[in-house]
Design a protein around this motif. Sequence first.
Motif, short mmCIF file in Angstrom:
data_model
loop_
_atom_site.label_atom_id
_atom_site.label_comp_id
_atom_site.label_asym_id
_atom_site.label_seq_id
_atom_site.Cartn_x
_atom_site.Cartn_y
_atom_site.Cartn_z
N LEU A 160 -33.37 16.53 58.13
CA LEU A 160 -33.67 15.95 56.82
C LEU A 160 -34.90 16.61 56.20
O LEU A 160 -34.93 16.93 55.01
CB LEU A 160 -33.89 14.44 56.94
N ASN A 161 -35.91 16.81 57.00
CA ASN A 161 -37.16 17.39 56.51
C ASN A 161 -36.96 18.83 56.03
O ASN A 161 -37.60 19.28 55.08
CB ASN A 161 -38.22 17.34 57.62
N LYS A 162 -36.06 19.55 56.69
CA LYS A 162 -35.79 20.94 56.30
C LYS A 162 -34.96 21.05 55.03
O LYS A 162 -35.21 21.92 54.20
CB LYS A 162 -35.03 21.66 57.43
N TYR A 163 -33.96 20.17 54.89
CA TYR A 163 -32.94 20.40 53.87
C TYR A 163 -32.83 19.33 52.78
O TYR A 163 -32.22 19.60 51.74
CB TYR A 163 -31.57 20.55 54.54
N SER A 164 -33.39 18.17 52.97
CA SER A 164 -33.19 17.11 51.99
C SER A 164 -34.04 17.33 50.73
O SER A 164 -35.16 17.83 50.81
CB SER A 164 -33.53 15.75 52.59
N THR A 165 -33.49 16.93 49.61
CA THR A 165 -34.25 16.95 48.36
C THR A 165 -35.00 15.63 48.15
O THR A 165 -35.79 15.51 47.21
CB THR A 165 -33.30 17.18 47.16
N HIS A 166 -34.76 14.66 49.01
CA HIS A 166 -35.46 13.37 48.97
C HIS A 166 -36.78 13.49 49.73
O HIS A 166 -36.92 14.32 50.63
CB HIS A 166 -34.63 12.29 49.66
N PRO A 167 -37.74 12.61 49.43
CA PRO A 167 -38.91 12.51 50.31
C PRO A 167 -38.43 12.04 51.68
O PRO A 167 -37.51 11.20 51.77
CB PRO A 167 -39.78 11.43 49.65
N VAL A 168 -39.01 12.57 52.75
CA VAL A 168 -38.56 12.24 54.12
C VAL A 168 -39.76 11.88 54.99
O VAL A 168 -40.77 12.59 54.99
CB VAL A 168 -37.80 13.43 54.76
N VAL A 169 -39.65 10.78 55.71
CA VAL A 169 -40.65 10.36 56.70
C VAL A 169 -39.88 9.94 57.95
O VAL A 169 -38.65 9.97 57.96
CB VAL A 169 -41.52 9.20 56.18
N TYR A 170 -40.58 9.53 58.99
CA TYR A 170 -39.87 9.08 60.19
C TYR A 170 -40.57 7.89 60.82
O TYR A 170 -41.76 7.64 60.59
CB TYR A 170 -39.75 10.20 61.22
N ILE A 171 -39.81 7.16 61.59
CA ILE A 171 -40.33 6.18 62.53
C ILE A 171 -39.68 6.51 63.87
O ILE A 171 -38.64 7.15 63.92
CB ILE A 171 -40.02 4.71 62.13
N TYR A 172 -40.31 6.10 64.96
CA TYR A 172 -39.71 6.33 66.27
C TYR A 172 -38.41 5.54 66.38
O TYR A 172 -38.28 4.45 65.83
CB TYR A 172 -40.66 5.91 67.39
N HIS A 173 -37.45 6.12 67.09
CA HIS A 173 -36.16 5.46 67.26
C HIS A 173 -36.33 4.18 68.09
O HIS A 173 -37.14 4.12 69.01
CB HIS A 173 -35.14 6.39 67.91
N TYR A 174 -35.52 3.18 67.75
CA TYR A 174 -35.62 1.87 68.38
C TYR A 174 -34.90 1.76 69.72
O TYR A 174 -34.97 0.72 70.39
CB TYR A 174 -35.06 0.80 67.43
N SER A 175 -34.23 2.80 70.15
CA SER A 175 -33.43 2.75 71.37
C SER A 175 -34.25 2.33 72.60
O SER A 175 -35.44 2.63 72.71
CB SER A 175 -32.83 4.13 71.64
N ASN A 176 -33.58 1.65 73.53
CA ASN A 176 -34.23 1.28 74.79
C ASN A 176 -34.67 2.50 75.59
O ASN A 176 -35.57 2.40 76.42
CB ASN A 176 -33.28 0.43 75.65
N SER A 177 -34.03 3.63 75.33
CA SER A 177 -34.40 4.84 76.07
C SER A 177 -35.67 5.49 75.51
O SER A 177 -36.20 6.43 76.09
CB SER A 177 -33.25 5.86 76.03
N ASN A 178 -36.15 4.97 74.40
CA ASN A 178 -37.34 5.53 73.77
C ASN A 178 -38.54 4.60 73.97
O ASN A 178 -39.07 4.03 73.03
CB ASN A 178 -37.11 5.76 72.27
N ASN A 179 -38.95 4.45 75.20
CA ASN A 179 -40.07 3.57 75.49
C ASN A 179 -41.38 4.32 75.71
O ASN A 179 -42.38 3.74 76.07
CB ASN A 179 -39.76 2.69 76.72
N GLY A 180 -41.36 5.64 75.47
CA GLY A 180 -42.58 6.43 75.65
C GLY A 180 -43.56 6.25 74.51
O GLY A 180 -44.73 5.97 74.71
#
Length: 197
Positions: A160-180
């Motif tokens: 998204l950050n490379k190709y989108s024409t929209h403003p793009v931000v992120y949050i960490y994924h909510y998955s249980n596997s992402n507990n780091g």
Amino acid sequence: MTNLKFNSTDSFAYWDAPSEDLTGKSPKEREDLFKESYKEEHFPTELLPDDLESHLKQTKYVLVGMNPGNAAVDQPKEDLFANFHGKKASADYRMAAATYGTELWGTFMTDLSHIIESDSTKVDMDQNDVIALEKHLTELGIPADATLIAMGKTQPFNELNKYSTHPVVYIYHYSNSNNGHRTAQVTKDQIAEILGK
């Protein structure tokens, strides 16, 4: 309900809220309460605005996941907005808790890729996925300046950050596997920063 052409990855950030008062609860306590009250395979249609077209035209933020996991194979195709509302093990309740009471509650959600696969290393995305997403958002009437919030620091954020024409931000994924990196507090803080609160 509407003549808009939604697809199987589309949904809205509405879930059944806990009956308990959340005032004064910590982000972790809120998350635990949403987990307890989470209804599997259920989208609360009654929470949708009567005029979805107007609702989408006022969209400021779109939550964008990477792709549907393997559980989507068993998702009935006729169940509109079922994505992000699957089994409790998917940890969708974490997004429910994080968005509840914020400007993100009720916002549009979708995935960048339609590939059904739980192993993210097997999902390739490129500029064409971003182009297709943006075309879909435009067809739904979502403004061109709506901020895309990638749910994942690497994918789908990188594409998204490379190709989108929209403003793009992120949050960490909510998955249980992402507990780091991700905790309820960290997600609350990320959302507050995005919303300028």
